[in-house]
Design an enzyme around this catalytic site. Structure first.
Site: not given
Length: 403
Positions: A392-393
């Site tokens: 996600r990052c």
């Protein structure tokens, strides 16, 4: 292209990435604390892993855009944008005499667009440019390497900007080392033909409080969840809530979630991410410390603050659900949970409802997700994880299908 992100889990159609590059080879062990890394990564392996991530996204039907390519498009079509970026970088980050600034500005303005982007992301060192200056510095040099520093965290594309609905938040970064990342994202969203008309919800001259994209979860078309964390403050959350709730008719709720302000939980998405319409993965070690306040618009066009009994209650109300399932990363074993959270087991990227991308190294958490009906797509990340971030990052979703 019209950005469209109205959930965390709708089918992912377009995403923006940055492939780790030269900037990772410009950091030394002495720089680690300053550049927010725990270790020196192996760039070739990191690039292989990142390419595998991008390939996985494409196999899921997602178009992959690269930030460096979008910057090249802008500089080609808008030379004034290039001049403006150079001026802002030198004005904000260069701490030298006027003559040095003039020489560096002239150098950057005459290099190719590709090389300029290389320097903007990878930093400009004393070895990159020969300045024959007649100053005391020549006789008594100080211990520094860069005129302006590399951006080794730039592959974490979630942080410097985040699309909400059909608008964008241009983050105000907490750490000095990352502020140029937001400037580069601002150039893309203000000038690129794909995005130049996108409304900006946060990141104008009025917004000076730090707010980073890793703390922002778009739960539904009318609800956003924002972490009050080490890098996003309460005043910033309130300001964003004003922009969304009072200025954008479709938004109804902003849920502020307080998490411990420590390095290992630097953003909300390091301890909580959404897997499906009614499922979340959460690091169990902080469940008792999570505090939630729902922010809503009052009848008088002001903000009301509602203290929630717990986060699950707030999520159920906002999402109009009878139940919300919290799946514990690492299970009930506190040692396993802590180890896998450190390796970003809670930082999952949903590519469709109930289908997520995770690091393969988090074996226990991945198996727990599968037992709870989640389709898990694993990628390698032994080097990528050294920067303290997961799938996600590393991704900035631009378009998702509506649920």
């Amino acid at each position: 292209m019209i950005p469209n992100i109205r959930s965390e889990v709708g089918n992912l159609k377009t995403v923006m990435l940055h492939r780790p590059s030269w900037e990772l080879e410009r950091i030394t062990p002495q720089d680690l604390e300053q550049v927010l890394f725990e270790d020196i990564p192996w760039l070739k392996k990191m690039q292989d892993e990142h390419d595998g991530f991008a390939k996985t996204l494409r196999l899921c039907g997602c178009e992959v855009l690269y930030a460096e390519d979008l910057l090249a498009d802008v500089f080609k079509e808008h030379p004034k944008a290039k001049v403006s970026v150079i001026s802002e970088v030198l004005g904000n980050e260069l701490r030298y005499d006027d003559n040095t600034q003039v020489l560096i500005s002239a150098f950057l303005n005459q290099v190719s667009d590709d090389l300029l982007i290389r320097y903007l992301i990878g930093g400009l060192s004393r070895d990159d440019i020969d300045i024959a200056d007649h100053t005391l510095f020549r006789y008594m040099p100080e211990d520094y390497k860069f005129y302006f520093s590399p951006l080794p965290n730039f592959y974490f594309m979630r942080d410097p900007a985040v699309v909400i609905a059909d608008g964008v938040v241009l983050s105000v970064m907490h750490s000095e080392i990352r502020k140029r990342e937001s400037l580069l994202m601002s150039v893309i969203y203000r000038y690129h033909p794909n995005f130049h008309s996108v409304p900006i919800f946060y990141g104008t001259e009025r917004h000076r409080m730090s707010l980073e994209g890793g703390d922002v979860l778009i739960l539904s078309e009318d609800t956003v969840c924002v972490g009050c964390s080490q890098r996003t403050g309460s005043y910033a959350i309130e300001m964003l809530a004003r922009e969304l709730l009072l200025g954008y008719a479709k938004f109804r709720t902003v849920i502020a979630v307080h998490i411990p302000h420590v390095r290992s939980f630097m953003h909300l998405d390091t301890v909580l991410t959404m897997l499906d319409k009614d499922k979340f993965i959460v690091y169990p070690g902080i469940l008792d410390e999570l505090k939630a306040v729902s922010i809503v618009k009052s009848d008088k066009e002001q903000l009301d603050f509602i203290t929630e009994p717990n986060l699950q209650t707030a999520l159920k109300r906002a999402l109009h659900l009878d139940e919300v399932l919290f799946i514990k990363s690492g299970g009930d074993n506190p040692i396993t949970a802590a180890r896998e959270q450190w390796n970003d087991s809670s930082n999952t990227l949903a590519v469709a409802p109930g289908t997520v991308i995770t690091y393969d190294r988090n074996e226990v958490s991945n198996e727990i997700l599968r037992r709870n009906g989640v389709n898990v797509i694993e990628i390698q990340g032994s080097e990528l994880v050294r920067g303290r971030g997961g799938p996600r990052c590393m991704s900035m979703p631009v378009q998702r299908e509506n649920l």
